[in-house]
Write an enzyme that holds these catalytic residues in place. Structure first.
Site, short mmCIF file in Angstrom:
data_model
loop_
_atom_site.label_atom_id
_atom_site.label_comp_id
_atom_site.label_asym_id
_atom_site.label_seq_id
_atom_site.Cartn_x
_atom_site.Cartn_y
_atom_site.Cartn_z
N ILE A 22 3.85 14.98 -14.78
CA ILE A 22 2.47 15.00 -14.57
C ILE A 22 1.90 14.43 -13.49
O ILE A 22 1.05 15.15 -12.87
CB ILE A 22 1.77 14.38 -15.94
CG1 ILE A 22 0.20 14.72 -15.90
CG2 ILE A 22 1.78 12.99 -16.06
CD1 ILE A 22 0.11 16.23 -16.59
N ARG A 43 8.88 2.72 -11.89
CA ARG A 43 9.56 1.73 -12.34
C ARG A 43 10.97 1.98 -11.47
O ARG A 43 11.67 0.96 -11.18
CB ARG A 43 9.93 2.01 -13.76
CG ARG A 43 10.96 1.00 -14.40
CD ARG A 43 11.01 1.20 -16.03
NE ARG A 43 11.30 2.62 -16.29
CZ ARG A 43 12.69 3.22 -16.32
NH1 ARG A 43 13.77 2.17 -16.00
NH2 ARG A 43 12.79 4.35 -16.62
N HIS A 85 0.47 2.12 -21.55
CA HIS A 85 -0.55 2.26 -20.96
C HIS A 85 -1.54 0.75 -21.15
O HIS A 85 -2.04 0.39 -19.94
CB HIS A 85 -1.53 3.28 -21.58
CG HIS A 85 -1.01 4.65 -21.25
ND1 HIS A 85 -1.59 5.74 -21.91
CD2 HIS A 85 -0.23 5.00 -20.60
CE1 HIS A 85 -0.92 6.93 -21.09
NE2 HIS A 85 -0.18 6.29 -20.36
N LYS A 103 -3.51 11.05 -21.16
CA LYS A 103 -3.54 10.95 -22.64
C LYS A 103 -1.97 10.60 -23.24
O LYS A 103 -1.08 10.87 -22.54
CB LYS A 103 -3.84 12.35 -23.33
CG LYS A 103 -3.19 13.55 -23.17
CD LYS A 103 -2.10 13.92 -24.04
CE LYS A 103 -0.98 15.06 -23.51
NZ LYS A 103 0.31 15.02 -24.11
#
Length: 342
Positions: A22, A43, A85, A103
């Site tokens: 994304i 990461r 998140h 999302k």
């Protein structure tokens, strides 16, 4: 073709945390507009370096904390797995960054309430990147629905089914990555429904078939609000369905195919049977519309700022559904065990 999604909003300096599919799509969308991401952290540092080289990102950070410490970064696009998140949100909002979060914005309603309070204290904007909230088509359809063009909305139906091969280590079926149909695809269906409801559903009935890992693989969901408006949804991660939504009202029904990023819908009028094609926006610019909405919210756009209220209603519904199923993610089970042991 470029889009004018950002034309009326001030340009913010953006950092991206996470370099997955994304994030790459967002970078490609911005490239088409002659824009670029300003900073990136991941990461795996090497992946961030490769991402920066590919998309011309000016700054690469070894950690998310280093990116958040950069005073030249105004806003953060958070693209990490759902269950991470809240940790990143806490840090980003504490650093007074505006946040556009992919999302599902959090795992549950309590986490979202916490993040909203942190954003309020910091005086920054927190926004859900769920595409349903940002596509121009839905802004046009909800405008017309609110004006009474379609009559009273009585029933909303939604289907979303993908066939994902059983790989219990990937994000779709892995509870350690917050897998499951509800948070991955159900969030689209419930968000769409909420946009056309007068109030949030207060009655829920549902059935869930679990994957071998325990996450929800197939869901059947029925909802009703105080006004008597009904919602019927079917979701699956292991059975193909069309991405189809139908909003049924007195004067017409509205059919939307490929609804997560739809740019067209058909209105079929009750009295005549005639079909009206409604088009707005371009599906390939979906992520750009989300970024533009955050920039508009920062500039003071009231409608854009209120989008988080819809997200909160959706998260409340999803949390209640999982409560009914008796399904918790590992982080939630650990929290529950910690409370019960005190």
């Amino acid at each position: 073709m470029t889009t004018n999604a950002h034309a009326s909003s001030p340009r913010l300096r953006w950092g991206v945390i996470g370099c997955g599919v994304i994030a790459n799509e967002m970078a490609q969308t911005l490239e088409r507009e002659g824009r670029s991401i300003d900073a990136v952290a991941n990461r795996t540092h090497a992946k961030a370096v490769a991402f920066a080289e590919r998309y011309g990102v000016g700054k690469v950070y070894a950690t998310a904390d280093e990116l958040l410490a950069d005073t030249d970064v105004d806003a953060v696009y958070l693209t990490t797995p759902h269950n991470t998140h809240i940790t990143y949100l806490r840090n980003a909002l504490a650093a007074c960054k505006h946040v556009l979060c992919e999302k599902s914005i959090t795992l549950n309603a309590d986490e979202l309430a916490e993040a909203r309070e942190l954003a309020k204290r910091a005086g920054v904007v927190l926004m859900d990147a769920c595409t349903i909230l940002h596509m121009p088509l839905y802004k046009e359809l909800t405008r017309r629905a609110a004006a009474g063009d379609f009559g009273r909305v009585n029933l909303i139906q939604g289907n979303f089914g993908s066939y994902k091969a059983y790989d219990m280590e990937n994000r779709f079926f892995n509870p350690k990555l917050a897998g499951g149909a509800l948070l991955d695809i159900g969030v689209y269906a419930i968000t769409l429904a909420r946009l056309f409801l007068q109030s949030s559903p207060h009655e829920l009935a549902s059935l869930m078939n679990p994957a071998p890992t325990g996450v929800d693989e197939t869901d059947g969901i029925l909802m009703r609000n105080a006004e008597g408006q009904l919602v019927v949804l079917s979701l699956s991660l292991h059975s193909k369905q069309p991405k189809r939504a139908v909003i049924s009202a007195d004067k017409a029904y509205v059919e939307i195919m490929e609804y997560p990023r739809a740019d067209a819908a058909d209105v079929v009028w009750t009295e005549t049977g005639e079909r009206e094609r409604v088009q707005a926006g371009r599906r390939e610019n979906a992520l750009s519309y989300a970024m533009a909405d955050l920039e508009a919210a920062v500039a003071g756009d009231v409608a854009a700022r209120r989008q988080i209220e819809t997200s909160a209603d959706v998260m409340d519904v999803m949390t209640r559904l999982r409560h009914e199923w008796g399904f918790l993610y590992p982080e939630e089970r650990n929290l529950t065990q910690g409370v019960s042991s005190r």
